[in-house]
Design an enzyme around this catalytic site. Structure first.
Site, PDB file in Angstrom:
ATOM      1  CB  SER A 234      -4.527  -2.531  -0.531  1.00  0.00           C
ATOM      2  OG  SER A 234      -3.526  -3.442   0.017  1.00  0.00           O
ATOM      3  CE  LYS A 235      -6.123  -4.302   7.710  1.00  0.00           C
ATOM      4  NZ  LYS A 235      -6.049  -5.329   8.914  1.00  0.00           N
ATOM      5  NE  ARG A 236       0.441  -7.619   2.088  1.00  0.00           N
ATOM      6  CZ  ARG A 236      -0.463  -8.364   2.388  1.00  0.00           C
ATOM      7  NH1 ARG A 236      -1.648  -7.976   2.029  1.00  0.00           N
ATOM      8  NH2 ARG A 236      -0.339  -9.345   2.926  1.00  0.00           N
ATOM      9  NE  ARG A 237      -3.592   0.004  -3.885  1.00  0.00           N
ATOM     10  CZ  ARG A 237      -4.052  -1.366  -4.038  1.00  0.00           C
ATOM     11  NH1 ARG A 237      -3.632  -1.988  -4.516  1.00  0.00           N
ATOM     12  NH2 ARG A 237      -5.566  -1.165  -3.744  1.00  0.00           N
ATOM     13  CB  VAL A 240      -6.665   1.219   4.935  1.00  0.00           C
ATOM     14  CG1 VAL A 240      -6.719   1.292   3.463  1.00  0.00           C
ATOM     15  CG2 VAL A 240      -5.907   0.307   5.570  1.00  0.00           C
TER      16      VAL A 240
END
Length: 464
Positions: A234-237, A240
């Site tokens: 995930s981009k938020r977590r 990446v």
């Protein structure tokens, strides 16, 4: 038939490592079959698209070896809107699509559930185009749709479970499902190699291909990329962004070698292999459909191996952006000859190129940047006496080189009941500012007599 594959990213953020893997797989497949790699930027999300993200896609592809001028494109999905609208109208005229004015609330009220899909209410109402009326594709009520997938075999979907899905919004603009298919048809795409997350959309898209009178492509859905908790990246977590790894000092060759191992393996249990061998051996039908773990620690180890395999001249060149860019020393204080002297020592000790700064900063700063934790650990009772003795011993050396320096400090330590490792700890921190780093005595040799002695005296004064 000429094989034509496409990579179709959206310019809505940083370049995802999973996207980089898909791009490489498409690139290799096209090359193996004498085909064409098409880059299509799916830029129809005007609210999130930004020009810098488009350049980010192009530069990221450049970095992993898919360079501008070696592929077809980039094309932009927004430029094909007219053909997409025409395709929607053809489907409507052929009776394969119909207009619908139902809101989500209407559907929920009829079905009694927020989870059930569209119930086909407008199929036979004969609505004409109008403001707020979406265009829905009329899916078959019976039978199955079989998808030929080079990785997953022949996934089969029950048509009665596929709802009549929207292909154009109430303002007439095509949605992703239709735009994607029309663009693939327009660009003659024969093989669609993409992430597993798109598999649920595939039967819908295949129905659209068939309804538009074109043979569907061969599909290949590569496994989802997951983190150590087996969650989809995930981009938020998760970390990446390919650009982040590039900027940290990962080598492109190491990155693309590692990315190709996400779901596939070269022969004979090898992992670090030349790119030419990957291009030769990679097969889509050998890709494992199970989720692929993106292991940052393993990638880091890979990168270290690639760094150590560089010729020294190549390593020196690769380090230059970190040595001559935003380094903690003044540009005028950087000395290429000095760095060249320690480069072979540093090359064996770093895993990413950005780590070079912390390993050599003491050579180019007027005074070392003292790590206080290292100082507290090294400067114990008796350290002032040891530094004083080291200064005297070093001043007396007729030859300033690693071996005499080592012998002198070893003698100082022995006189105080200390092994060399204990004796050199205060000297290392006094001179370099840290408790770990390049081999100490080679570092002192390169730093020089005057600067070494000055730093030892400064450390001694701080302890006094």
């Amino acid at each position: 038939m000429t094989v034509r594959v496409r990579f179709a990213p959206s310019p809505t953020g940083m370049f995802h490592v999973g996207g980089a893997r898909s791009a490489l797989q498409n690139w290799i497949y096209a090359k193996q079959h004498g085909g064409v790699f098409v880059l299509r930027v799916e830029d129809t999300d005007a609210a999130r698209n930004r020009p810098e993200w488009i350049e980010g896609i192009l530069s990221a592809l450049d970095w992993i070896g898919i360079r501008r001028g070696t592929y077809e494109g980039p094309y932009f999905q927004s430029a094909n809107a007219g053909e997409q609208r025409a395709a929607a109208e053809r489907l409507h005229q052929a009776g394969r699509a119909y207009y619908c004015d139902c809101s989500r609330a209407d559907v929920q009220a009829r079905t009694g559930s927020e989870y059930r899909g569209y119930d086909g209410f407008c199929r036979d109402r004969g609505l004409a185009a109008g403001a707020g009326r979406a265009l829905r594709f009329h899916t078959p009520d019976a039978g199955t749709t079989m998808v030929l997938d080079l990785i997953r075999g022949e996934p089969t979907f029950d048509n009665q479970l596929i709802e009549d899905f929207v292909i154009a919004r109430g303002d007439g603009s095509p949605v992703f499902l239709l735009a994607n298919v029309v663009d693939d048809i327009s660009q003659g795409i024969t093989h669609v190699i993409r992430a597993e997350e798109h598999l649920p959309n595939t039967p819908k898209q295949q129905l659209l291909w068939e309804a538009l009178g074109v043979k569907p492509p061969v599909w290949a859905h590569v496994p989802v990329v997951v983190n150590e908790k087996r969650q989809k990246l995930s981009k938020r977590r998760d970390k990446v962004a390919l650009e982040a790894y590039r900027d940290e000092g990962y080598l492109a060759d190491a990155m693309r070698n590692y990315l190709m191992l996400l779901g596939w393996a070269p022969s004979n249990d090898r992992e670090i292999v030349p790119w030419s061998m990957i291009e030769q051996e990679f097969r889509l039908d050998a890709v494992n459909p199970s989720p692929a773990f993106f292991d940052e620690k393993k990638l880091r180890a890979f990168n270290g191996e690639y760094i150590r395999a560089l010729p020294v001249e190549g390593f020196i060149a690769a380090c230059q952006p970190w040595l001559t860019g935003a380094a903690p020393w003044r540009p005028v204080d950087y000395d290429p000859t000095t760095f060249a002297a320690v480069a072979p020592l540093a090359q064996t000790r770093i895993a990413v190129l950005s780590e070079i700064v912390a390993n050599v900063d003491f050579l180019f700063l007027d005074a070392p940047q003292i790590d206080e934790a290292s100082w507290a650990k090294a400067m114990k009772e008796g350290s002032a006496d040891l530094l004083d003795a080291a200064i005297v011993a070093f001043e007396a050396l007729p030859q300033w080189s690693a071996d005499p320096l080592k012998a002198a400090l070893e003698q100082v330590g022995t006189a105080r009941g200390l092994k060399l490792g204990k004796a050199q700890a205060p000297v290392r921190v006094a001179v370099t500012g840290r408790s770990v780093g390049l081999p100490l005595f080679e570092s002192l040799e390169v730093l020089g007599r005057d600067r070494t002695l000055r730093r030892l005296r400064d450390a001694h004064a701080r302890l006094a």
